[in-house]
Write an enzyme that holds these catalytic residues in place. Structure first.
Site, PDB file in Angstrom:
ATOM      1  N   GLY A  91      -0.616 -19.500 -24.662  1.00  0.00           N
ATOM      2  CA  GLY A  91      -0.070 -19.444 -23.302  1.00  0.00           C
ATOM      3  C   GLY A  91       1.451 -19.515 -23.250  1.00  0.00           C
ATOM      4  N   LEU A 149       5.295 -18.943 -25.675  1.00  0.00           N
ATOM      5  CA  LEU A 149       5.870 -18.285 -26.859  1.00  0.00           C
ATOM      6  C   LEU A 149       6.392 -19.353 -27.833  1.00  0.00           C
ATOM      7  CD1 LEU A 149       7.820 -15.481 -24.934  1.00  0.00           C
ATOM      8  CD2 LEU A 149       5.622 -15.264 -26.114  1.00  0.00           C
ATOM      9  N   GLY A 198       5.165 -19.901 -31.081  1.00  0.00           N
ATOM     10  CA  GLY A 198       4.265 -20.112 -32.214  1.00  0.00           C
ATOM     11  C   GLY A 198       4.031 -21.565 -32.581  1.00  0.00           C
ATOM     12  N   CYS A 252       5.709 -23.374 -34.644  1.00  0.00           N
ATOM     13  CA  CYS A 252       6.962 -24.113 -34.746  1.00  0.00           C
ATOM     14  C   CYS A 252       7.347 -24.808 -33.438  1.00  0.00           C
ATOM     15  CB  CYS A 252       8.062 -23.151 -35.190  1.00  0.00           C
ATOM     16  SG  CYS A 252       9.692 -23.852 -35.187  1.00  0.00           S
ATOM     17  N   GLY A 295      -4.438  -9.791 -30.348  1.00  0.00           N
ATOM     18  CA  GLY A 295      -4.230  -8.420 -30.837  1.00  0.00           C
ATOM     19  C   GLY A 295      -5.070  -8.120 -32.060  1.00  0.00           C
ATOM     20  N   GLY A 334      -2.238 -28.868 -46.438  1.00  0.00           N
ATOM     21  CA  GLY A 334      -1.693 -27.512 -46.506  1.00  0.00           C
ATOM     22  C   GLY A 334      -2.237 -26.636 -45.394  1.00  0.00           C
ATOM     23  N   ALA A 357       9.918 -22.231 -40.972  1.00  0.00           N
ATOM     24  CA  ALA A 357      10.326 -21.471 -39.795  1.00  0.00           C
ATOM     25  C   ALA A 357      11.548 -20.592 -40.083  1.00  0.00           C
ATOM     26  CB  ALA A 357      10.625 -22.439 -38.658  1.00  0.00           C
ATOM     27  N   HIS A 377      37.266 -36.349 -45.058  1.00  0.00           N
ATOM     28  CA  HIS A 377      37.042 -37.768 -45.363  1.00  0.00           C
ATOM     29  C   HIS A 377      37.151 -38.580 -44.073  1.00  0.00           C
ATOM     30  CE1 HIS A 377      37.217 -41.594 -47.442  1.00  0.00           C
ATOM     31  NE2 HIS A 377      38.232 -41.926 -46.660  1.00  0.00           N
TER      32      HIS A 377
HETATM   33  P1  FAD Z   1       3.590 -19.111 -36.340  1.00  0.00           P
HETATM   34  O1  FAD Z   1       4.682 -19.956 -35.881  1.00  0.00           O
HETATM   35  O2  FAD Z   1       2.337 -19.758 -36.798  1.00  0.00           O
HETATM   36  O3  FAD Z   1       3.271 -18.133 -35.139  1.00  0.00           O
HETATM   37  C1  FAD Z   1       2.212 -17.221 -35.168  1.00  0.00           C
HETATM   38  C2  FAD Z   1       1.808 -16.911 -33.741  1.00  0.00           C
HETATM   39  O4  FAD Z   1       0.910 -15.811 -33.778  1.00  0.00           O
HETATM   40  C3  FAD Z   1       1.068 -18.029 -33.042  1.00  0.00           C
HETATM   41  O5  FAD Z   1       1.679 -18.352 -31.836  1.00  0.00           O
HETATM   42  C4  FAD Z   1      -0.353 -17.477 -32.826  1.00  0.00           C
HETATM   43  O6  FAD Z   1      -0.907 -17.898 -31.585  1.00  0.00           O
HETATM   44  C5  FAD Z   1      -0.084 -15.989 -32.795  1.00  0.00           C
HETATM   45  N1  FAD Z   1      -1.230 -15.159 -33.216  1.00  0.00           N
HETATM   46  C6  FAD Z   1      -1.948 -15.255 -34.365  1.00  0.00           C
HETATM   47  N2  FAD Z   1      -2.870 -14.271 -34.426  1.00  0.00           N
HETATM   48  C7  FAD Z   1      -2.725 -13.546 -33.290  1.00  0.00           C
HETATM   49  C8  FAD Z   1      -3.376 -12.405 -32.781  1.00  0.00           C
HETATM   50  N3  FAD Z   1      -4.335 -11.767 -33.478  1.00  0.00           N
HETATM   51  N4  FAD Z   1      -3.000 -11.933 -31.570  1.00  0.00           N
HETATM   52  C9  FAD Z   1      -2.016 -12.539 -30.855  1.00  0.00           C
HETATM   53  N5  FAD Z   1      -1.343 -13.621 -31.306  1.00  0.00           N
HETATM   54  C10 FAD Z   1      -1.689 -14.112 -32.512  1.00  0.00           C
HETATM   55  N6  FAD Z   1       8.930 -25.437 -40.655  1.00  0.00           N
HETATM   56  C11 FAD Z   1      10.251 -25.690 -40.766  1.00  0.00           C
HETATM   57  O7  FAD Z   1      11.001 -24.831 -41.236  1.00  0.00           O
HETATM   58  N7  FAD Z   1      10.782 -26.887 -40.355  1.00  0.00           N
HETATM   59  C12 FAD Z   1      10.018 -27.861 -39.831  1.00  0.00           C
HETATM   60  O8  FAD Z   1      10.528 -28.918 -39.463  1.00  0.00           O
HETATM   61  C13 FAD Z   1       8.627 -27.625 -39.702  1.00  0.00           C
HETATM   62  N8  FAD Z   1       7.825 -28.572 -39.180  1.00  0.00           N
HETATM   63  C14 FAD Z   1       6.493 -28.312 -39.042  1.00  0.00           C
HETATM   64  C15 FAD Z   1       5.676 -29.317 -38.540  1.00  0.00           C
HETATM   65  C16 FAD Z   1       4.323 -29.104 -38.398  1.00  0.00           C
HETATM   66  C17 FAD Z   1       3.458 -30.201 -37.836  1.00  0.00           C
HETATM   67  C18 FAD Z   1       3.769 -27.841 -38.757  1.00  0.00           C
HETATM   68  C19 FAD Z   1       2.306 -27.573 -38.579  1.00  0.00           C
HETATM   69  C20 FAD Z   1       4.571 -26.843 -39.279  1.00  0.00           C
HETATM   70  C21 FAD Z   1       5.936 -27.073 -39.435  1.00  0.00           C
HETATM   71  N9  FAD Z   1       6.786 -26.111 -39.984  1.00  0.00           N
HETATM   72  C22 FAD Z   1       8.106 -26.372 -40.128  1.00  0.00           C
HETATM   73  C23 FAD Z   1       6.279 -24.804 -40.412  1.00  0.00           C
HETATM   74  C24 FAD Z   1       6.579 -23.740 -39.339  1.00  0.00           C
HETATM   75  O9  FAD Z   1       6.015 -24.140 -38.119  1.00  0.00           O
HETATM   76  C25 FAD Z   1       6.017 -22.394 -39.766  1.00  0.00           C
HETATM   77  O10 FAD Z   1       6.491 -22.059 -41.050  1.00  0.00           O
HETATM   78  C26 FAD Z   1       6.441 -21.307 -38.792  1.00  0.00           C
HETATM   79  O11 FAD Z   1       5.992 -21.593 -37.493  1.00  0.00           O
HETATM   80  C27 FAD Z   1       5.879 -19.953 -39.230  1.00  0.00           C
HETATM   81  O12 FAD Z   1       6.277 -18.981 -38.323  1.00  0.00           O
HETATM   82  P2  FAD Z   1       5.429 -17.656 -38.103  1.00  0.00           P
HETATM   83  O13 FAD Z   1       6.164 -16.884 -37.056  1.00  0.00           O
HETATM   84  O14 FAD Z   1       5.134 -17.004 -39.379  1.00  0.00           O
HETATM   85  O15 FAD Z   1       4.015 -18.133 -37.512  1.00  0.00           O
HETATM   86  P1  NAD Z   2       2.086 -29.390 -48.127  1.00  0.00           P
HETATM   87  O1  NAD Z   2       1.751 -28.272 -49.019  1.00  0.00           O
HETATM   88  O2  NAD Z   2       3.497 -29.732 -47.869  1.00  0.00           O
HETATM   89  O3  NAD Z   2       1.421 -30.734 -48.656  1.00  0.00           O
HETATM   90  C1  NAD Z   2       0.069 -30.836 -48.924  1.00  0.00           C
HETATM   91  C2  NAD Z   2      -0.124 -31.997 -49.875  1.00  0.00           C
HETATM   92  O4  NAD Z   2      -1.494 -32.271 -49.961  1.00  0.00           O
HETATM   93  C3  NAD Z   2       0.374 -31.697 -51.286  1.00  0.00           C
HETATM   94  O5  NAD Z   2       1.146 -32.779 -51.739  1.00  0.00           O
HETATM   95  C4  NAD Z   2      -0.908 -31.534 -52.074  1.00  0.00           C
HETATM   96  O6  NAD Z   2      -0.784 -31.902 -53.422  1.00  0.00           O
HETATM   97  C5  NAD Z   2      -1.829 -32.467 -51.310  1.00  0.00           C
HETATM   98  N1  NAD Z   2      -3.259 -32.163 -51.436  1.00  0.00           N
HETATM   99  C6  NAD Z   2      -3.837 -30.949 -51.501  1.00  0.00           C
HETATM  100  N2  NAD Z   2      -5.178 -31.101 -51.600  1.00  0.00           N
HETATM  101  C7  NAD Z   2      -5.431 -32.431 -51.571  1.00  0.00           C
HETATM  102  C8  NAD Z   2      -6.616 -33.203 -51.618  1.00  0.00           C
HETATM  103  N3  NAD Z   2      -7.804 -32.638 -51.707  1.00  0.00           N
HETATM  104  N4  NAD Z   2      -6.510 -34.550 -51.564  1.00  0.00           N
HETATM  105  C9  NAD Z   2      -5.284 -35.146 -51.467  1.00  0.00           C
HETATM  106  N5  NAD Z   2      -4.131 -34.446 -51.428  1.00  0.00           N
HETATM  107  C10 NAD Z   2      -4.205 -33.113 -51.464  1.00  0.00           C
HETATM  108  O7  NAD Z   2       1.279 -29.070 -46.780  1.00  0.00           O
HETATM  109  P2  NAD Z   2       1.363 -29.766 -45.351  1.00  0.00           P
HETATM  110  O8  NAD Z   2       2.075 -31.054 -45.420  1.00  0.00           O
HETATM  111  O9  NAD Z   2      -0.032 -29.717 -44.818  1.00  0.00           O
HETATM  112  O10 NAD Z   2       2.245 -28.759 -44.544  1.00  0.00           O
HETATM  113  C11 NAD Z   2       1.808 -27.402 -44.354  1.00  0.00           C
HETATM  114  C12 NAD Z   2       2.982 -26.469 -44.306  1.00  0.00           C
HETATM  115  O11 NAD Z   2       3.784 -26.728 -43.171  1.00  0.00           O
HETATM  116  C13 NAD Z   2       3.854 -26.627 -45.528  1.00  0.00           C
HETATM  117  O12 NAD Z   2       3.912 -25.399 -46.190  1.00  0.00           O
HETATM  118  C14 NAD Z   2       5.193 -26.988 -45.031  1.00  0.00           C
HETATM  119  O13 NAD Z   2       6.207 -26.222 -45.606  1.00  0.00           O
HETATM  120  C15 NAD Z   2       5.133 -26.721 -43.537  1.00  0.00           C
HETATM  121  N6  NAD Z   2       5.844 -27.835 -42.883  1.00  0.00           N
HETATM  122  C16 NAD Z   2       7.193 -27.907 -43.060  1.00  0.00           C
HETATM  123  C17 NAD Z   2       7.890 -28.966 -42.530  1.00  0.00           C
HETATM  124  C18 NAD Z   2       9.355 -29.047 -42.745  1.00  0.00           C
HETATM  125  O14 NAD Z   2       9.949 -28.055 -43.140  1.00  0.00           O
HETATM  126  N7  NAD Z   2       9.999 -30.184 -42.505  1.00  0.00           N
HETATM  127  C19 NAD Z   2       7.235 -29.962 -41.822  1.00  0.00           C
HETATM  128  C20 NAD Z   2       5.864 -29.868 -41.695  1.00  0.00           C
HETATM  129  C21 NAD Z   2       5.174 -28.787 -42.228  1.00  0.00           C
END
Ligand code: FAD
Ligand code: NAD
Length: 473
Positions: free
Chosen positions: A37, A39, A41, A43, A117, A279, A328, A452
């Protein structure tokens, strides 16, 4: 043949919305299909932004409750927090930022097609709206930017209440008494920190022998120590063998059965909430990729070439849906490069220089190769390290945890990696990324004048230490 659009982007996350805006800036007719609903994603809606809002708020709370401020003669009585207010502030930030993308779409004349889509053929997409109505659009080029989704352990269902993913962990209705986090990665440590600061007992169960296993070994070891000191219970080299949920009794919760990863005596951990953070997987559900012949790899990621084109001409893919770190800023940069390539420009992303930040306190930030990676590749390198304990600003701020480590090629001095633990690590890493993008040597960093007193001087000193000539240690 005339198409409805030059470019249609599927997904409006940081990859998709940025690609759509850049394609429009390049003079193309653009639409973006998004089923959510709002924009922005993962992130903006349930990822980076809400988690950082809660990290910031909970950090403020801990700053006061931990008595840290007494150092400066500041004491505050009767400190309390209202979780509902904290969540409302987070929700308001999300609303403003997602609304901002809608504004940018209008400004750049990107049409938002609301709905799900899917491909009918390589140049025809069907969009199904929430009410079931369907629209078909034709396009010369499509960018798949559908992002990623949560994964769970086999046999463990995420019910959203007792076993939750990050989607719910950013919006829990009350502070859990005991939160068990499965996975000592980025999400586990960030959201684990939020709830620990707000009063939960937090136990992190990590399968591998260290948290943040993809980070530099010294960094993950030190962060493990720091987080334990903050009160997080961290069980590494531990596997979860079962999660049993009781959602009916008076004391709803779960029992997480764990045992040493190499086998051994099992242990039961009782808790009220389990956060699954092991993950994410690329989200390509329902796109009909097999129908159009878009190839995916063995891990379910869309296979792309250097210019983000897929196996089907006219179809591109970016962000979490393709290989590489799920970040992101990586998705955004790919969005810009992909849209430029479609416009006949030269869009490139240097995947060797993608910084990554963990927003705990202190923060962890990293770019380039780790020591383990350099050793495995047989690269001869020198390391310069400088602790914040010897940085005057950090000292004045009582903010001395962590260090900066600069890794440079032993022969050429070219910077190969920078790893930081520190309160401002996430901001400081930009300098390292820029230096590496410009092919800098560690001497270049050491000879650059740094203001500094700033934490950034630790970067300069670490670079000086790579030549065994740091001044302040
Ligand atoms: P997404 O952001 O996942 O966007 C994909 C969009 O596509 C979604 O809105 C979805 O609804 C839409 N979509 C999917 N399929 C369809 C379809 N068939 N039709 C229409 N719409 C569709 N990364 C960082 O760099 N820094 C961070 O601090 C960070 N914190 C995070 C914290 C959490 C809790 C999580 C879960 C992730 C975090 N990430 C962070 C990771 C980051 O959110 C993702 O790497 C990033 O959003 C990926 O961007 P994207 O555009 O590829 O996909
Ligand atoms: P992650 O890959 O960072 O961590 C997953 C962890 O779970 C790893 O340490 C892995 O060894 C462990 N693991 C895997 N299988 C397991 C099991 N069966 N039992 C116990 N431990 C296990 O994944 P995440 O924390 O779920 O985050 C998902 C993605 O979102 C990541 O790719 C991350 O880059 C992105 N993200 C980024 C940020 C940021 O940039 N600050 C913040 C949140 C999420």
């Amino acid at each position: 043949m005339a198409y409805d659009f030059d470019v249609v982007v599927i997904g409006a996350g940081p990859g998709g919305y940025v690609a759509a805006i850049r394609a429009a800036q390049n003079g193309l007719k653009v639409a973006c299909i998004e089923k959510r609903g709002t924009l922005g994603g993962t992130c903006l809606n349930v990822g980076c932004i809400p988690s950082k809002a809660l990290l910031h708020a909970s950090e403020k709370y801990e700053e006061v409750t931990s008595g840290q401020l007494k150092t400066y003669g500041i004491s505050i009585k009767d400190v309390k927090f209202d979780l509902e207010d904290m969540m409302s502030d987070k929700n308001e930030t999300v609303k403003q930022l997602t609304g901002g993308i809608e504004f940018l779409f209008k400004k750049n004349k990107v049409e938002w097609i609301k709905g799900y889509g899917r491909f009918q053929d390589a140049h025809t997409l069907e969009v199904e709206a929430e009410d079931g109505s369907k629209r078909t659009v034709t396009t010369r080029n499509t960018i798949i930017a559908t992002g990623s989704d949560v994964v769970s352990l086999p046999g463990v269902a995420i019910d959203g209440e007792i076993v939750v993913s990050s989607d719910q962990a950013i919006a829990l209705p009350k502070v859990p008494e005991h939160l068990v986090v499965i996975g000592g990665g980025v999400i586990g440590l960030e959201l684990g920190s939020v709830w620990r600061r707000l009063g939960a007992k937090v136990t992190v169960v990590e399968y591998l022998d260290r948290i943040l296993p993809t980070m530099d070994g010294e960094v993950s070891k030190e962060m493990g120590r720091i987080l334990k000191k903050q009160g997080m219970d961290i069980k590494t080299a531990t596997k979860v063998v079962a999660v049993e949920v009781d959602n009916k009794g008076k004391k709803r919760g779960a029992v997480v059965r764990v045992e040493p990863a190499q086998g051994g005596a099992a242990e039961e951990i009782k808790c009220d909430v389990v956060l699954m953070a092991i993950g994410r997987r690329p989200f390509l559900d329902g796109l009909n990729l097999d129908k159009v012949g878009v190839a995916v790899d063995e891990r379910g990621r869309v296979k792309v070439n250097h210019d983000f084109s897929t196996s089907v001409p006219g179809i591109y893919a970016i962000g979490d849906a393709i290989p590489g770190p799920m970040l992101a800023h990586k998705a955004e940069d790919e969005g810009v490069a992909c849209a430029d390539n479609i416009a006949g420009l030269n869009g490139i992303v240097n995947h060797d220089v993608i910084p990554s930040v963990v927003y705990t306190m202190p923060e962890v930030a990293s770019v380039g190769k780790t020591e383990e990676e350099l050793k495995a590749a047989g690269v001869k390198y020198k390391a310069g390290k400088f602790p914040f304990l010897a940085n005057s600003r950090a000292k004045a701020n009582h903010d001395t945890q962590g260090f900066v480590k600069v890794l440079a090629d032993a022969a050429t001095d070219r910077v190969l990696g920078v790893h930081i633990i520190g309160s401002l690590a996430g901001t400081m890493i930009a300098q390292a990324a820029q230096a590496m993008e410009f092919g800098a040597s560690s001497e270049d960093i050491a000879l650059t004048c740094h203001a500094h007193p700033t934490h950034s001087e630790a970067m300069k000193e670490a670079a000086m230490a790579a030549h065994a000539k740091p001044i302040h240690i």
